[in-house]
Design a protein around this motif. Sequence first.
Motif, PDB file in Angstrom:
ATOM      1  N   SER A  17       0.848  -1.188   0.000  1.00 34.27           N
ATOM      2  CA  SER A  17       0.000   0.000   0.000  1.00 34.27           C
ATOM      3  C   SER A  17       0.885   1.240   0.000  1.00 34.27           C
ATOM      4  CB  SER A  17      -0.930   0.006   1.214  1.00 34.27           C
ATOM      5  OG  SER A  17      -0.182   0.134   2.410  1.00 34.27           O
ATOM      6  N   GLN A  18       0.234   2.377  -0.093  1.00 33.87           N
ATOM      7  CA  GLN A  18       0.957   3.637  -0.163  1.00 33.87           C
ATOM      8  C   GLN A  18       0.181   4.691   0.617  1.00 33.87           C
ATOM      9  OE1 GLN A  18       1.290   5.062  -4.175  1.00 33.87           O
ATOM     10  NE2 GLN A  18       2.824   6.612  -3.718  1.00 33.87           N
ATOM     11  N   ILE A  19       0.906   5.545   1.338  1.00 31.15           N
ATOM     12  CA  ILE A  19       0.268   6.651   2.030  1.00 31.15           C
ATOM     13  C   ILE A  19       0.613   7.929   1.274  1.00 31.15           C
ATOM     14  CG2 ILE A  19       0.010   7.922   4.191  1.00 31.15           C
ATOM     15  CD1 ILE A  19      -0.864   5.007   4.367  1.00 31.15           C
ATOM     16  N   VAL A  20      -0.402   8.693   0.898  1.00 31.17           N
ATOM     17  CA  VAL A  20      -0.177   9.972   0.223  1.00 31.17           C
ATOM     18  C   VAL A  20      -0.677  11.095   1.122  1.00 31.17           C
ATOM     19  CG1 VAL A  20      -0.212   9.055  -2.115  1.00 31.17           C
ATOM     20  CG2 VAL A  20      -2.369   9.728  -1.045  1.00 31.17           C
ATOM     21  N   TYR A  21       0.035  12.230   1.067  1.00 29.69           N
ATOM     22  CA  TYR A  21      -0.290  13.388   1.901  1.00 29.69           C
ATOM     23  C   TYR A  21      -0.654  14.559   0.994  1.00 29.69           C
ATOM     24  CZ  TYR A  21       1.872  10.627   5.588  1.00 29.69           C
ATOM     25  OH  TYR A  21       2.177   9.614   6.485  1.00 29.69           O
ATOM     26  N   PHE A  22      -1.666  15.313   1.417  1.00 31.52           N
ATOM     27  CA  PHE A  22      -2.208  16.400   0.594  1.00 31.52           C
ATOM     28  C   PHE A  22      -2.952  17.353   1.518  1.00 31.52           C
ATOM     29  CE2 PHE A  22      -4.685  12.535   0.694  1.00 31.52           C
ATOM     30  CZ  PHE A  22      -5.899  12.960   1.217  1.00 31.52           C
ATOM     31  N   LYS A  23      -3.525  18.403   0.955  1.00 33.78           N
ATOM     32  CA  LYS A  23      -4.297  19.345   1.752  1.00 33.78           C
ATOM     33  C   LYS A  23      -5.749  19.402   1.283  1.00 33.78           C
ATOM     34  CE  LYS A  23      -0.542  22.386   3.235  1.00 33.78           C
ATOM     35  NZ  LYS A  23       0.061  23.745   3.138  1.00 33.78           N
ATOM     36  N   ILE A  24      -6.648  19.470   2.275  1.00 36.25           N
ATOM     37  CA  ILE A  24      -8.051  19.743   1.995  1.00 36.25           C
ATOM     38  C   ILE A  24      -8.421  20.961   2.834  1.00 36.25           C
ATOM     39  CG2 ILE A  24     -10.439  18.905   2.108  1.00 36.25           C
ATOM     40  CD1 ILE A  24      -9.401  16.073   1.907  1.00 36.25           C
ATOM     41  N   ASN A  25      -8.880  22.006   2.190  1.00 36.52           N
ATOM     42  CA  ASN A  25      -9.183  23.273   2.881  1.00 36.52           C
ATOM     43  C   ASN A  25      -7.991  23.761   3.712  1.00 36.52           C
ATOM     44  OD1 ASN A  25     -11.655  22.631   1.840  1.00 36.52           O
ATOM     45  ND2 ASN A  25     -12.795  22.872   3.738  1.00 36.52           N
ATOM     46  N   ASP A  26      -6.787  23.577   3.179  1.00 39.24           N
ATOM     47  CA  ASP A  26      -5.542  23.968   3.854  1.00 39.24           C
ATOM     48  C   ASP A  26      -5.235  23.146   5.104  1.00 39.24           C
ATOM     49  OD1 ASP A  26      -4.873  25.957   2.001  1.00 39.24           O
ATOM     50  OD2 ASP A  26      -6.148  27.431   3.005  1.00 39.24           O
ATOM     51  N   SER A  27      -5.986  22.069   5.344  1.00 39.36           N
ATOM     52  CA  SER A  27      -5.700  21.160   6.462  1.00 39.36           C
ATOM     53  C   SER A  27      -4.888  19.982   5.954  1.00 39.36           C
ATOM     54  CB  SER A  27      -7.003  20.644   7.088  1.00 39.36           C
ATOM     55  OG  SER A  27      -7.770  21.703   7.616  1.00 39.36           O
ATOM     56  N   GLU A  28      -3.822  19.621   6.693  1.00 38.00           N
ATOM     57  CA  GLU A  28      -2.977  18.490   6.297  1.00 38.00           C
ATOM     58  C   GLU A  28      -3.774  17.192   6.410  1.00 38.00           C
ATOM     59  OE1 GLU A  28      -0.028  18.751   5.064  1.00 38.00           O
ATOM     60  OE2 GLU A  28       0.450  20.839   5.537  1.00 38.00           O
ATOM     61  N   CYS A  29      -3.751  16.382   5.352  1.00 35.21           N
ATOM     62  CA  CYS A  29      -4.516  15.124   5.326  1.00 35.21           C
ATOM     63  C   CYS A  29      -3.680  14.001   4.724  1.00 35.21           C
ATOM     64  CB  CYS A  29      -5.802  15.293   4.493  1.00 35.21           C
ATOM     65  SG  CYS A  29      -6.981  16.460   5.189  1.00 35.21           S
ATOM     66  N   SER A  30      -4.158  12.789   4.909  1.00 33.93           N
ATOM     67  CA  SER A  30      -3.484  11.628   4.320  1.00 33.93           C
ATOM     68  C   SER A  30      -4.523  10.600   3.905  1.00 33.93           C
ATOM     69  CB  SER A  30      -2.502  10.999   5.316  1.00 33.93           C
ATOM     70  OG  SER A  30      -3.195  10.499   6.440  1.00 33.93           O
ATOM     71  N   ALA A  31      -4.105   9.723   2.984  1.00 37.99           N
ATOM     72  CA  ALA A  31      -4.985   8.652   2.531  1.00 37.99           C
ATOM     73  C   ALA A  31      -4.149   7.419   2.231  1.00 37.99           C
ATOM     74  CB  ALA A  31      -5.772   9.065   1.287  1.00 37.99           C
ATOM     75  N   SER A  32      -4.740   6.266   2.464  1.00 40.14           N
ATOM     76  CA  SER A  32      -4.110   4.999   2.107  1.00 40.14           C
ATOM     77  C   SER A  32      -4.623   4.575   0.739  1.00 40.14           C
ATOM     78  CB  SER A  32      -4.456   3.936   3.158  1.00 40.14           C
ATOM     79  OG  SER A  32      -3.891   2.689   2.808  1.00 40.14           O
ATOM     80  N   VAL A  33      -3.706   4.390  -0.209  1.00 39.57           N
ATOM     81  CA  VAL A  33      -4.095   4.018  -1.574  1.00 39.57           C
ATOM     82  C   VAL A  33      -3.325   2.783  -2.014  1.00 39.57           C
ATOM     83  CG1 VAL A  33      -4.694   6.388  -2.198  1.00 39.57           C
ATOM     84  CG2 VAL A  33      -2.363   5.568  -2.578  1.00 39.57           C
ATOM     85  N   SER A  34      -3.864   2.081  -2.981  1.00 36.83           N
ATOM     86  CA  SER A  34      -3.233   0.844  -3.449  1.00 36.83           C
ATOM     87  C   SER A  34      -2.350   1.057  -4.669  1.00 36.83           C
ATOM     88  CB  SER A  34      -4.307  -0.208  -3.774  1.00 36.83           C
ATOM     89  OG  SER A  34      -5.222   0.307  -4.724  1.00 36.83           O
ATOM     90  N   SER A  35      -2.600   2.136  -5.427  1.00 37.06           N
ATOM     91  CA  SER A  35      -1.829   2.363  -6.654  1.00 37.06           C
ATOM     92  C   SER A  35      -0.599   3.222  -6.381  1.00 37.06           C
ATOM     93  CB  SER A  35      -2.720   3.051  -7.697  1.00 37.06           C
ATOM     94  OG  SER A  35      -3.235   4.254  -7.162  1.00 37.06           O
ATOM     95  N   ASP A  36       0.305   3.270  -7.352  1.00 37.12           N
ATOM     96  CA  ASP A  36       1.537   4.046  -7.230  1.00 37.12           C
ATOM     97  C   ASP A  36       1.240   5.480  -7.666  1.00 37.12           C
ATOM     98  OD1 ASP A  36       4.079   4.929  -6.996  1.00 37.12           O
ATOM     99  OD2 ASP A  36       4.867   3.854  -8.735  1.00 37.12           O
TER     100      ASP A  36
END
Length: 352
Positions: free
Chosen positions: A305-324
């Motif tokens: 799996s892979q963890i990606v980090y991004f922003k939603i409404n300027d809040s730091e967020c993360s998601a677990s995804v299966s693709s590269d």
Amino acid sequence: MSQVEFKSVTKIYDKKKIIDNVSLTVNDKEFLVLVGSSGCGKSTLLRMIAGLEEITDGEIFIDGKCVNNVHPKDRDIAFVFQNYALYPHMSVYENMAFPLKMRKMSKKDIDLKVKEAAEILDLTELLQRKPKQLSGGQRQRVALGRAIVRNPKVFLMDEPLSNLDAKLRVQMRAEIKKLHQKLQTTFIYVTHDQTEALTMGDRIAVIDAGVIQQIGTPLEVYNNPVNKFVGGFLGSPSMNFILSAVIDSTVSLNGTKIELKEEQIKSIAGRKEVLVAIRPEKFNSENCNIEIKAQVEISEMLGNSQIVYFKINDSECSASVSSDVKVEREITLKFNSDDLMFFDTETTDRLV
């Protein structure tokens, strides 16, 4: 029966409340985990059960008997410490036999109990070795063996796996759970590791600043946190909290407006802003009905799996995804609106 009960227990050090009016019942044969960050008071609770810390106010009962004024050696408990606390000059056999010798038990009975415990913990071949000749995991098993031979009403364990490497911790978690099932007695286990708490406890009590924030089964507490602290403390990566304005019965996430349901509207009525929360693993799950765009800032590969980090409404967020997924790439995040939770921005209590 080996029930442990706290009734309005408070502990004060230098005019500061370390434990604040805690009431809690640990059921007979239950495996209860006390979990929280360093300094939250969880080890103090354990030491008060053992009689190693005095209680400022309140009462502690073991088997229905108040033990406030009972000497530690008379409480019929066994304490497994973080640093193993083995006698370096004694063999494994002698370390395990020591508490029984203090009780003036016969040599025959001591030998029987030590060998029984050694067999349970796979220590039979190591009985004549000294602690310095053992690995960390073997030393921890000796510490457990020393507790087992006493056949106590309650086992108290204070971060017993924190000195082990990651692989050995996983192995020892399973060993301790097997031990609990075999002995059928009450275990109270302290840890700051939320993975240990979620995988080991029949119930977990999440503690912050000397107060039990929530208690329940691991799934209950994980899926239905009562406040932001509990939601953020349990889970890896931790829960995402996103500040959003409330406008005409909607919240907005990266420009996508999400219609609130009647129950949600009632719960957040009168508020201009709320904290919208979602677990990282809920992105791109089944039955998604919402899509939003986000820019990937950091990516961590974890094998399958892979963890990606991004922003939603300027809040730091993360998601677990299966693709590269590559850094600086825009991705589409899908989720189900039913997986959103809402928290008050001031009290941080769960709204719905």
